[in-house]
Design a protein around this motif. Structure first.
Motif, PDB file in Angstrom:
ATOM      1  N   GLU A 146       0.825  -1.209   0.000  1.00 22.00           N
ATOM      2  CA  GLU A 146       0.000   0.000   0.000  1.00 22.00           C
ATOM      3  C   GLU A 146       0.859   1.259   0.000  1.00 22.00           C
ATOM      4  O   GLU A 146       0.511   2.254  -0.633  1.00 22.00           O
ATOM      5  N   PHE A 147       1.978   1.235   0.699  1.00 20.38           N
ATOM      6  CA  PHE A 147       2.914   2.353   0.680  1.00 20.38           C
ATOM      7  C   PHE A 147       3.458   2.553  -0.734  1.00 20.38           C
ATOM      8  O   PHE A 147       3.554   3.679  -1.222  1.00 20.38           O
ATOM      9  N   ALA A 161       0.938   4.206  -2.991  1.00 25.36           N
ATOM     10  CA  ALA A 161       0.814   5.643  -2.730  1.00 25.36           C
ATOM     11  C   ALA A 161       2.014   6.437  -3.231  1.00 25.36           C
ATOM     12  O   ALA A 161       1.845   7.501  -3.833  1.00 25.36           O
ATOM     13  N   PHE A 162       3.211   5.934  -2.991  1.00 21.43           N
ATOM     14  CA  PHE A 162       4.392   6.753  -3.205  1.00 21.43           C
ATOM     15  C   PHE A 162       5.275   6.330  -4.378  1.00 21.43           C
ATOM     16  O   PHE A 162       6.250   7.021  -4.679  1.00 21.43           O
ATOM     17  N   ASN A 201       1.416   5.215  -8.021  1.00 17.52           N
ATOM     18  CA  ASN A 201       0.550   6.313  -8.439  1.00 17.52           C
ATOM     19  C   ASN A 201       1.329   7.473  -9.055  1.00 17.52           C
ATOM     20  O   ASN A 201       0.907   7.995 -10.088  1.00 17.52           O
ATOM     21  N   GLU A 233      -6.699   8.943  -4.062  1.00 18.27           N
ATOM     22  CA  GLU A 233      -5.310   9.017  -3.607  1.00 18.27           C
ATOM     23  C   GLU A 233      -5.208   9.706  -2.245  1.00 18.27           C
ATOM     24  O   GLU A 233      -4.465   9.249  -1.371  1.00 18.27           O
ATOM     25  N   ARG A 234      -5.947  10.796  -2.031  1.00 15.32           N
ATOM     26  CA  ARG A 234      -5.919  11.477  -0.734  1.00 15.32           C
ATOM     27  C   ARG A 234      -6.429  10.550   0.372  1.00 15.32           C
ATOM     28  O   ARG A 234      -5.835  10.468   1.456  1.00 15.32           O
ATOM     29  N   HIS A 241      -6.411   7.336   0.264  1.00 15.19           N
ATOM     30  CA  HIS A 241      -5.437   6.246   0.381  1.00 15.19           C
ATOM     31  C   HIS A 241      -4.274   6.656   1.286  1.00 15.19           C
ATOM     32  O   HIS A 241      -3.782   5.835   2.077  1.00 15.19           O
ATOM     33  N   TYR A 242      -3.821   7.909   1.199  1.00 16.84           N
ATOM     34  CA  TYR A 242      -2.753   8.379   2.094  1.00 16.84           C
ATOM     35  C   TYR A 242      -3.173   8.227   3.554  1.00 16.84           C
ATOM     36  O   TYR A 242      -2.377   7.813   4.392  1.00 16.84           O
ATOM     37  N   VAL A 243      -4.428   8.556   3.854  1.00 18.74           N
ATOM     38  CA  VAL A 243      -4.928   8.420   5.225  1.00 18.74           C
ATOM     39  C   VAL A 243      -4.944   6.947   5.619  1.00 18.74           C
ATOM     40  O   VAL A 243      -4.511   6.577   6.723  1.00 18.74           O
ATOM     41  N   VAL A 294      -3.105   4.568   4.429  1.00 19.88           N
ATOM     42  CA  VAL A 294      -1.718   4.122   4.617  1.00 19.88           C
ATOM     43  C   VAL A 294      -1.221   4.532   6.000  1.00 19.88           C
ATOM     44  O   VAL A 294      -0.574   3.737   6.695  1.00 19.88           O
ATOM     45  N   ALA A 295      -1.524   5.742   6.421  1.00 22.56           N
ATOM     46  CA  ALA A 295      -1.101   6.186   7.754  1.00 22.56           C
ATOM     47  C   ALA A 295      -1.709   5.298   8.839  1.00 22.56           C
ATOM     48  O   ALA A 295      -1.025   4.937   9.812  1.00 22.56           O
TER      49      ALA A 295
END
Length: 148
Positions: free
Chosen positions: A20-21, A24-25, A28, A126-127, A129-131, A133-134
């Motif tokens: 998942e990281f 995201a990084f 994407n 994507e936004r 997904h960042y949450v 991932v955190a």
């Protein structure tokens, strides 16, 4: 036996977090840098592929954490494992309510039928997904801390 469960759980959750990281990084940003049609097609393919695998991985991780929490309930780190499980539940709820609906739409898009706001929808995904991932990084950190 508990040690083997702890290791299996840590590796499983850790690999899920790594994927998942990377989405995201790494993935994407690469897909977003491609020309428009290629970018959209790449996101569609990734949505189909990962959309089939990740539910099993999330649920499997939660089940392993749950088993560890119950089996190790008399150990000092049981609370950490339980909180990690709660965070994994949160990530699953977030996925079902917020991310999966966007991904399900994305999986059906082609350059010919995609909506005008497809980029905005992917940006929202994507936004969110960042949450997510955190949240799962925090769960993983608790699982690792529980080992010490």
């Amino acid at each position: 036996m508990l040690n083997a469960l702890e290791i299996l759980t840590t590796v499983t959750v850790g690999l899920m977090v790594g994927v998942e990281f990377s989405v995201a990084f790494v993935m994407n940003p690469i897909l977003n840098a491609l020309p428009e049609d290629s970018s959209q097609r790449g996101h569609t393919h990734a949505g189909r592929m990962l959309g089939a695998v990740m539910p099993v991985w999330y649920i499997g991780s939660l089940v392993l954490v749950g088993i560890w929490a119950v089996a190790g309930r008399h150990h000092d780190a049981a609370g950490l494992v339980a909180v990690a499980g709660a965070l994994l539940i949160l990530s699953i709820v977030m996925s079902l309510l917020l991310l999966v609906p966007i991904n399900n739409r994305n999986k059906t898009w082609t350059p010919e039928n995609r909506p005008e706001n497809w980029k905005q929808q992917l940006n929202r995904w994507e936004r969110l997904h960042y949450v997510r991932v955190a949240v799962i990084v925090a769960a993983f950190a608790l699982v690792v801390t529980a080992l010490t």
